[in-house]
Design a protein around this motif. Structure first.
Motif, PDB file in Angstrom:
ATOM      1  N   LEU A 111       0.737  -1.253  -0.192  1.00 33.77           N
ATOM      2  CA  LEU A 111       0.022  -0.036  -0.056  1.00 33.77           C
ATOM      3  C   LEU A 111       0.840   1.153   0.008  1.00 33.77           C
ATOM      4  O   LEU A 111       0.405   2.395  -0.406  1.00 33.77           O
ATOM      5  N   ILE A 112       2.046   1.124   0.399  1.00 36.75           N
ATOM      6  CA  ILE A 112       2.998   2.487   0.565  1.00 36.75           C
ATOM      7  C   ILE A 112       3.384   2.617  -1.194  1.00 36.75           C
ATOM      8  O   ILE A 112       3.385   3.836  -1.554  1.00 36.75           O
ATOM      9  N   ASP A 113       3.629   1.506  -1.768  1.00 32.53           N
ATOM     10  CA  ASP A 113       4.034   1.768  -3.343  1.00 32.53           C
ATOM     11  C   ASP A 113       2.808   2.474  -4.048  1.00 32.53           C
ATOM     12  O   ASP A 113       2.830   3.035  -4.726  1.00 32.53           O
ATOM     13  N   LEU A 114       1.587   1.756  -3.454  1.00 28.36           N
ATOM     14  CA  LEU A 114       0.522   2.268  -4.139  1.00 28.36           C
ATOM     15  C   LEU A 114       0.404   3.754  -4.098  1.00 28.36           C
ATOM     16  O   LEU A 114      -0.243   4.499  -4.703  1.00 28.36           O
ATOM     17  N   TRP A 115       0.562   4.197  -2.617  1.00 31.06           N
ATOM     18  CA  TRP A 115       0.216   5.467  -2.293  1.00 31.06           C
ATOM     19  C   TRP A 115       1.431   6.517  -3.025  1.00 31.06           C
ATOM     20  O   TRP A 115       0.871   7.510  -3.762  1.00 31.06           O
ATOM     21  N   ALA A 116       2.495   5.954  -3.249  1.00 25.61           N
ATOM     22  CA  ALA A 116       3.472   6.867  -4.007  1.00 25.61           C
ATOM     23  C   ALA A 116       3.045   6.666  -5.428  1.00 25.61           C
ATOM     24  O   ALA A 116       3.105   8.044  -5.994  1.00 25.61           O
ATOM     25  N   LYS A 117       2.778   5.615  -6.130  1.00 27.55           N
ATOM     26  CA  LYS A 117       2.110   5.605  -7.555  1.00 27.55           C
ATOM     27  C   LYS A 117       0.948   6.437  -7.429  1.00 27.55           C
ATOM     28  O   LYS A 117       1.050   7.051  -8.864  1.00 27.55           O
ATOM     29  N   ARG A 118       0.202   6.429  -6.757  1.00 30.03           N
ATOM     30  CA  ARG A 118      -1.291   7.183  -7.270  1.00 30.03           C
ATOM     31  C   ARG A 118      -1.041   8.533  -6.974  1.00 30.03           C
ATOM     32  O   ARG A 118      -1.811   9.443  -7.623  1.00 30.03           O
ATOM     33  N   ARG A 119       0.040   9.147  -6.085  1.00 24.42           N
ATOM     34  CA  ARG A 119      -0.030  10.478  -5.785  1.00 24.42           C
ATOM     35  C   ARG A 119       1.227  11.021  -6.408  1.00 24.42           C
ATOM     36  O   ARG A 119       1.511  12.127  -6.232  1.00 24.42           O
ATOM     37  N   GLY A 120       1.996  10.315  -7.183  1.00 25.02           N
ATOM     38  CA  GLY A 120       3.152  10.869  -7.952  1.00 25.02           C
ATOM     39  C   GLY A 120       4.246  11.251  -6.872  1.00 25.02           C
ATOM     40  O   GLY A 120       5.064  12.376  -7.122  1.00 25.02           O
ATOM     41  N   LEU A 121       4.395  10.354  -5.748  1.00 23.58           N
ATOM     42  CA  LEU A 121       5.416  10.695  -4.900  1.00 23.58           C
ATOM     43  C   LEU A 121       6.723   9.732  -4.675  1.00 23.58           C
ATOM     44  O   LEU A 121       6.413   8.583  -5.426  1.00 23.58           O
ATOM     45  N   SER A 122       7.829  10.340  -4.101  1.00 21.03           N
ATOM     46  CA  SER A 122       8.829   9.178  -3.907  1.00 21.03           C
ATOM     47  C   SER A 122       8.215   8.087  -2.622  1.00 21.03           C
ATOM     48  O   SER A 122       7.437   8.671  -1.999  1.00 21.03           O
ATOM     49  N   LEU A 123       8.921   7.299  -2.716  1.00 17.05           N
ATOM     50  CA  LEU A 123       8.509   6.273  -1.439  1.00 17.05           C
ATOM     51  C   LEU A 123       8.805   7.176  -0.030  1.00 17.05           C
ATOM     52  O   LEU A 123       7.794   6.799   0.714  1.00 17.05           O
ATOM     53  N   GLY A 124       9.725   7.971  -0.019  1.00 19.13           N
ATOM     54  CA  GLY A 124      10.014   8.409   1.220  1.00 19.13           C
ATOM     55  C   GLY A 124       8.759   9.562   1.372  1.00 19.13           C
ATOM     56  O   GLY A 124       8.374   9.526   2.636  1.00 19.13           O
ATOM     57  N   GLU A 125       8.492  10.061   0.453  1.00 24.10           N
ATOM     58  CA  GLU A 125       7.317  11.403   0.564  1.00 24.10           C
ATOM     59  C   GLU A 125       5.906  10.567   1.005  1.00 24.10           C
ATOM     60  O   GLU A 125       5.196  10.672   1.779  1.00 24.10           O
ATOM     61  N   ALA A 126       5.870   9.193   0.087  1.00 24.42           N
ATOM     62  CA  ALA A 126       4.500   8.447   0.486  1.00 24.42           C
ATOM     63  C   ALA A 126       4.543   7.949   1.774  1.00 24.42           C
ATOM     64  O   ALA A 126       3.537   7.928   2.805  1.00 24.42           O
ATOM     65  N   ILE A 127       5.781   7.426   2.369  1.00 17.42           N
ATOM     66  CA  ILE A 127       5.835   7.201   3.719  1.00 17.42           C
ATOM     67  C   ILE A 127       5.527   8.318   4.849  1.00 17.42           C
ATOM     68  O   ILE A 127       4.629   7.968   5.732  1.00 17.42           O
ATOM     69  N   GLN A 128       5.891   9.144   4.695  1.00 19.43           N
ATOM     70  CA  GLN A 128       5.713  10.400   5.584  1.00 19.43           C
ATOM     71  C   GLN A 128       3.950  10.645   5.469  1.00 19.43           C
ATOM     72  O   GLN A 128       3.487  11.092   6.432  1.00 19.43           O
ATOM     73  N   GLN A 129       3.340  11.011   4.228  1.00 17.46           N
ATOM     74  CA  GLN A 129       2.001  11.030   4.192  1.00 17.46           C
ATOM     75  C   GLN A 129       1.237  10.104   4.610  1.00 17.46           C
ATOM     76  O   GLN A 129       0.209  10.730   5.513  1.00 17.46           O
ATOM     77  N   ALA A 130       1.645   8.837   4.671  1.00 13.87           N
ATOM     78  CA  ALA A 130       0.741   7.818   5.260  1.00 13.87           C
ATOM     79  C   ALA A 130       0.991   7.865   6.752  1.00 13.87           C
ATOM     80  O   ALA A 130       0.062   7.522   7.417  1.00 13.87           O
ATOM     81  N   LYS A 131       2.089   8.146   7.219  1.00  6.00           N
ATOM     82  CA  LYS A 131       2.455   8.347   8.774  1.00  6.00           C
ATOM     83  C   LYS A 131       1.617   9.466   9.146  1.00  6.00           C
ATOM     84  O   LYS A 131       1.111   9.267  10.315  1.00  6.00           O
ATOM     85  N   ASP A 132       1.433  10.562   8.432  1.00  3.38           N
ATOM     86  CA  ASP A 132       0.619  11.696   8.958  1.00  3.38           C
ATOM     87  C   ASP A 132      -0.635  11.332   8.849  1.00  3.38           C
ATOM     88  O   ASP A 132      -1.520  11.742   9.853  1.00  3.38           O
TER      89      ASP A 132
END
Length: 91
Positions: free
Chosen positions: A70-91
């Motif tokens: 789901l972190i990979d999906l978050w990054a793909k869907r939102r056009g983010l790097s993996l690190g940015e997706a991890i930070q958004q998911a944590k928030d």
């Protein structure tokens, strides 16, 4: 602070909720999967997000061959790097 693996496991506990948060309401339940047309959340069956068991949170877009957690999906869907997706998911 949760590691990426721990965060992935936390997201997987609510795989359906996270998938709907990212991809919208077009998903249709089909057995143990939520099915969409693609990572843009369109209607269809090409992309499946597994909802239960050991594979909960694992997704695959069978049309494009892309897959991940789901972190990979978050990054793909939102056009983010993996690190940015991890930070958004944590928030």
């Amino acid at each position: 602070m949760a590691t990426a693996r721990e965060l992935s496991a936390m997201l997987a506990r609510d795989a359906e909720g996270v998938a709907r948060h990212l991809l919208g309401s077009n998903g249709k339940r089909e057995g143990h999967e939520l099915r969409f047309g693609d990572v843009d959340g369109s209607q269809g069956k090409s992309l499946g997000v597994h909802l239960t068991g050991e594979k909960a949170g694992v997704w695959c877009d069978f049309a494009s061959g892309e897959s991940g957690d789901l972190i990979d999906l978050w990054a793909k869907r939102r056009g983010l790097s993996l690190g940015e997706a991890i930070q958004q998911a944590k928030d």
